[in-house]
Design an enzyme around this catalytic site. Structure first.
Site, mmCIF file in Angstrom:
data_model
loop_
_atom_site.group_PDB
_atom_site.id
_atom_site.type_symbol
_atom_site.label_atom_id
_atom_site.label_comp_id
_atom_site.label_asym_id
_atom_site.label_seq_id
_atom_site.Cartn_x
_atom_site.Cartn_y
_atom_site.Cartn_z
ATOM 1 N N ASP A 25 35.743 -28.104 68.132
ATOM 2 C CA ASP A 25 37.237 -28.457 68.138
ATOM 3 C C ASP A 25 37.681 -27.645 69.583
ATOM 4 O O ASP A 25 36.769 -26.658 70.203
ATOM 5 C CB ASP A 25 38.043 -27.673 67.167
ATOM 6 C CG ASP A 25 39.730 -27.686 67.243
ATOM 7 O OD1 ASP A 25 39.926 -29.047 67.699
ATOM 8 O OD2 ASP A 25 40.078 -26.700 67.228
ATOM 9 N N LEU A 26 38.855 -27.881 70.157
ATOM 10 C CA LEU A 26 39.335 -27.654 71.476
ATOM 11 C C LEU A 26 40.420 -26.387 71.393
ATOM 12 O O LEU A 26 40.094 -25.105 71.686
ATOM 13 C CB LEU A 26 39.691 -28.884 72.387
ATOM 14 C CG LEU A 26 40.078 -28.403 73.839
ATOM 15 C CD1 LEU A 26 38.777 -27.478 74.610
ATOM 16 C CD2 LEU A 26 40.679 -29.454 74.503
ATOM 17 N N ASP A 27 41.673 -26.771 71.024
ATOM 18 C CA ASP A 27 42.619 -25.800 71.046
ATOM 19 C C ASP A 27 42.393 -24.963 69.869
ATOM 20 O O ASP A 27 42.277 -25.555 68.842
ATOM 21 C CB ASP A 27 43.931 -26.505 70.895
ATOM 22 C CG ASP A 27 44.269 -27.568 72.160
ATOM 23 O OD1 ASP A 27 43.931 -27.180 73.328
ATOM 24 O OD2 ASP A 27 44.675 -28.747 71.997
ATOM 25 N N SER A 129 41.857 -33.137 68.169
ATOM 26 C CA SER A 129 43.013 -33.984 67.640
ATOM 27 C C SER A 129 44.005 -34.480 68.640
ATOM 28 O O SER A 129 44.928 -35.055 68.604
ATOM 29 C CB SER A 129 43.539 -33.273 66.611
ATOM 30 O OG SER A 129 43.101 -33.006 65.493
ATOM 31 N N LYS A 161 41.784 -35.673 61.689
ATOM 32 C CA LYS A 161 41.532 -34.563 60.929
ATOM 33 C C LYS A 161 42.625 -34.570 59.759
ATOM 34 O O LYS A 161 43.802 -34.747 60.094
ATOM 35 C CB LYS A 161 41.355 -33.272 61.628
ATOM 36 C CG LYS A 161 40.260 -33.339 62.678
ATOM 37 C CD LYS A 161 39.960 -32.157 63.567
ATOM 38 C CE LYS A 161 39.197 -32.225 64.618
ATOM 39 N NZ LYS A 161 38.963 -31.004 65.334
ATOM 40 N N ASP A 186 39.257 -23.929 64.022
ATOM 41 C CA ASP A 186 40.099 -22.867 63.804
ATOM 42 C C ASP A 186 41.223 -23.229 62.748
ATOM 43 O O ASP A 186 42.068 -22.256 62.525
ATOM 44 C CB ASP A 186 40.648 -22.354 65.191
ATOM 45 C CG ASP A 186 41.589 -23.337 65.650
ATOM 46 O OD1 ASP A 186 42.639 -23.012 65.886
ATOM 47 O OD2 ASP A 186 41.338 -24.556 65.862
#
Length: 216
Positions: A25-27, A129, A161, A186
């Site tokens: 995931d990124l953020d 997302s 998601k 996260d």
């Protein structure tokens, strides 16, 4: 099915020998841009005369923008909004976000150290997302784009998601079986997405916690 949960060394000490790919995931996982997104949305709603707080943002973030924005609008007091308003709010937010991203330095998080450590040794994909423009802007700012063999944004899937589609898409683009993928996430919806895809998931917010798909 109930997922198995165990505790193992995380993140740099985790044994990767059982996996053929790493999906991130990124953020909130690789970089802490969550406050920047919150500030951008707050600016959008403020310009329209509504108050939108960081608590409002954190309580509703996770799904793709087309799903999250109506929840943001409701939290801000706008009530129900149509597709045209969703698109307008999203466009305004993207413009604000690029400005905030240039002004603020988003801190890299612990999981990001795995990118350089395993670059060229194991395939990696980004599964976010966020919208494509925002994701690419962050990757450019952090100089991480070369690490990823595939990038999946919220714009690239029909089901966001916690549906399995985002992570299944990432695995397919890498050409790796889902069961051989290790996910770093996260949020509960992100963890659910990885598990639904049949992948093992590390919760980066809880040191050492690894979720594995349950057996029926």
């Amino acid at each position: 099915m109930t997922p198995d949960v165990s505790v193992e060394p995380w993140p740099l000490g985790v044994d990767l020998s059982a996996y053929d790919a790493l999906l991130f995931d990124l953020d909130g996982t690789l970089v802490d841009t969550m406050p920047l997104h919150g500030l951008a949305y707050a600016a959008v709603f403020d310009a329209r005369g509504y108050r939108f707080t960081m608590d409002d943002y954190l309580a509703n973030v996770g799904p793709p923008a087309r799903i999250a924005i109506p929840s943001f609008a409701a939290a801000a007091g706008m009530g129900e909004i149509d597709d045209a308003m969703i698109a307008a709010l999203h466009a305004e937010k993207k413009a604000h976000f690029k400005t905030v991203l240039r002004q603020e330095k988003a801190p890299a998080l612990t999981a990001s150290h795995l990118l350089a450590r395993h670059a060229g040794t194991i395939p990696m994909a980004l599964v976010s997302s966020g919208n494509r423009d925002g994701v690419e802007a962050i990757l450019e700012t952090m100089a991480w784009r070369p690490h990823f063999g595939a990038v999946v944004s919220g714009d690239d899937v029909a089901q966001g998601k916690p549906h399995a589609e985002p992570y299944l898409t990432g695995a397919a683009l890498l050409g790796v079986a889902p069961a051989r993928c290790l996910v770093f996430e996260d949020t509960p919806v992100g963890i659910a997405s990885g598990l639904a895809a049949g992948m093992t998931v590390i919760d980066v917010t809880q040191a050492g916690v690894i979720h594995r798909p349950g057996k029926s």
